[in-house]
Design a protein around this motif. Structure first.
Motif, PDB file in Angstrom:
ATOM      1  N   HIS A 186     -52.700  49.643 -14.325  1.00  0.00           N
ATOM      2  CA  HIS A 186     -52.065  51.661 -14.390  1.00  0.00           C
ATOM      3  C   HIS A 186     -51.898  51.951 -13.886  1.00  0.00           C
ATOM      4  O   HIS A 186     -51.153  53.042 -13.518  1.00  0.00           O
ATOM      5  N   GLU A 187     -51.532  51.479 -11.903  1.00  0.00           N
ATOM      6  CA  GLU A 187     -51.568  52.042 -10.991  1.00  0.00           C
ATOM      7  C   GLU A 187     -49.650  51.948 -11.470  1.00  0.00           C
ATOM      8  O   GLU A 187     -48.842  53.027 -10.423  1.00  0.00           O
ATOM      9  N   ALA A 188     -48.768  51.023 -12.132  1.00  0.00           N
ATOM     10  CA  ALA A 188     -47.431  50.493 -11.810  1.00  0.00           C
ATOM     11  C   ALA A 188     -47.737  52.177 -12.806  1.00  0.00           C
ATOM     12  O   ALA A 188     -46.830  52.105 -13.051  1.00  0.00           O
ATOM     13  N   LYS A 189     -48.265  51.675 -14.052  1.00  0.00           N
ATOM     14  CA  LYS A 189     -48.176  52.968 -15.254  1.00  0.00           C
ATOM     15  C   LYS A 189     -47.668  54.449 -14.195  1.00  0.00           C
ATOM     16  O   LYS A 189     -47.244  55.198 -14.756  1.00  0.00           O
ATOM     17  N   LEU A 190     -48.447  54.607 -13.776  1.00  0.00           N
ATOM     18  CA  LEU A 190     -48.770  56.112 -12.299  1.00  0.00           C
ATOM     19  C   LEU A 190     -47.410  56.176 -11.823  1.00  0.00           C
ATOM     20  O   LEU A 190     -47.086  57.353 -11.377  1.00  0.00           O
ATOM     21  N   GLY A 191     -46.830  55.000 -11.187  1.00  0.00           N
ATOM     22  CA  GLY A 191     -45.789  54.973 -10.456  1.00  0.00           C
ATOM     23  C   GLY A 191     -46.272  55.075  -9.270  1.00  0.00           C
ATOM     24  O   GLY A 191     -45.347  55.323  -8.111  1.00  0.00           O
ATOM     25  N   LEU A 192     -47.393  54.869  -8.742  1.00  0.00           N
ATOM     26  CA  LEU A 192     -47.930  54.467  -7.917  1.00  0.00           C
ATOM     27  C   LEU A 192     -47.358  53.387  -7.365  1.00  0.00           C
ATOM     28  O   LEU A 192     -47.510  52.459  -7.569  1.00  0.00           O
TER      29      LEU A 192
END
Length: 123
Positions: free
Chosen positions: A67-73
């Protein structure tokens, strides 16, 4: 119940007739922790609404990382502790939330003793 979108928050200021805006959240301002918490709550809301009560539990860590990778975090894993703990060391201080004590870390004490020995020898 649908959560409301996070507000559009930007730190802007003017200096010598020019306008400036931070591109990242500047820590050190009194509102930064609150803004960070609100942004992370909004970022984690989709996981929580899909049944993940605490997305940081070890069994769901892969979902959280996806999820964080999808958000660019970007998570700095060198500075992160992925295992729950009631003790940590921060800037040379060992913090223990079970005893509510803060002490110099053993490494910090060792370094001070070493420096004192050099000082006593005049080195």
């Amino acid at each position: 119940m649908k959560s409301s979108p996070a507000p559009d928050i930007h730190l802007r200021f003017a200096y010598q007739v020019r306008h400036w805006q931070f591109r990242v959240l500047p820590f050190g301002f009194s509102l930064s922790p609150r803004v960070f918490t609100r942004c992370m709550a909004a970022a984690l809301a989709p996981l929580q609404s899909s049944g993940h009560e605490d997305p940081a539990v070890p069994g769901r860590l892969a979902d959280l990382r996806d999820h964080e990778a999808k958000l660019g975090l970007k998570v700095n894993l060198d500075l992160s502790c992925l295992n729950p703990s009631q003790t940590t060391t921060f800037i040379g201080v060992a913090l223990d939330t079970t005893t509510m004590r803060a002490r110099l870390s053993p490494l910090h004490v060792e370094n001070i003793i070493h420096l004192l020995a050099l000082f006593q020898m005049g080195g």
